[in-house]
Write a protein that holds these residues in place. Structure first.
Motif, PDB file in Angstrom:
ATOM      1  N   ASP A  83       0.861  -1.178   0.000  1.00 35.09           N
ATOM      2  CA  ASP A  83       0.000   0.000   0.000  1.00 35.09           C
ATOM      3  C   ASP A  83       0.896   1.226   0.000  1.00 35.09           C
ATOM      4  OD1 ASP A  83      -2.419  -1.520   0.228  1.00 35.09           O
ATOM      5  OD2 ASP A  83      -1.959  -1.799   2.356  1.00 35.09           O
ATOM      6  N   ASP A  84       0.637   2.143  -0.926  1.00 31.68           N
ATOM      7  CA  ASP A  84       1.427   3.364  -1.048  1.00 31.68           C
ATOM      8  C   ASP A  84       0.611   4.558  -0.565  1.00 31.68           C
ATOM      9  OD1 ASP A  84       3.592   2.017  -2.296  1.00 31.68           O
ATOM     10  OD2 ASP A  84       2.494   2.043  -4.181  1.00 31.68           O
ATOM     11  N   VAL A  85       1.221   5.364   0.334  1.00 24.68           N
ATOM     12  CA  VAL A  85       0.570   6.564   0.849  1.00 24.68           C
ATOM     13  C   VAL A  85       1.621   7.644   1.063  1.00 24.68           C
ATOM     14  CG1 VAL A  85      -0.769   7.545   2.750  1.00 24.68           C
ATOM     15  CG2 VAL A  85      -1.191   5.197   2.038  1.00 24.68           C
ATOM     16  N   LEU A  86       1.457   8.771   0.389  1.00 19.88           N
ATOM     17  CA  LEU A  86       2.298   9.958   0.602  1.00 19.88           C
ATOM     18  C   LEU A  86       3.798   9.669   0.639  1.00 19.88           C
ATOM     19  CD1 LEU A  86       0.132  11.725   3.331  1.00 19.88           C
ATOM     20  CD2 LEU A  86       0.239  12.277   0.897  1.00 19.88           C
ATOM     21  N   GLY A  87       4.303   8.990  -0.349  1.00 19.10           N
ATOM     22  CA  GLY A  87       5.741   8.740  -0.444  1.00 19.10           C
ATOM     23  C   GLY A  87       6.250   7.600   0.407  1.00 19.10           C
TER      24      GLY A  87
END
Length: 82
Positions: free
Chosen positions: A47-51
């Motif tokens: 999961d990718d969130v804000l870098g």
């Protein structure tokens, strides 16, 4: 049919074989996803969130989780590994 079933079972067991203390202890701060994947195989979920990226290998009761910041491993955790 038996051969296909046996091959599928072997693949499932091989994937689980990397979720252990020996492989977990090979993980180091600053590794890239590709370096971690060389040790553990392809992540089951990322999961990718804000870098940042949080990747998990395994299932709810037995897993290794690695959090990447700016593409580098920063935090490690595990559950149910020997």
């Amino acid at each position: 049919m038996r051969i296909a079933l046996a091959a599928m079972l072997a693949l499932l067991l091989a994937g689980c074989g990397k979720l252990d203390r020996e492989h977990y202890e090979q993980l180091k701060m600053g590794m890239t996803y590709d370096e971690v994947a060389t040790i553990l195989g392809k992540a089951d979920r990322c999961d990718d969130v804000l870098g940042t990226s949080s990747c998990i290998w395994g299932k709810e009761k037995k897993n290794i989780q690695v959090k990447f910041i700016a593409g580098k491993a920063a935090l490690f955790s595990s559950e149910g590994i020997n």
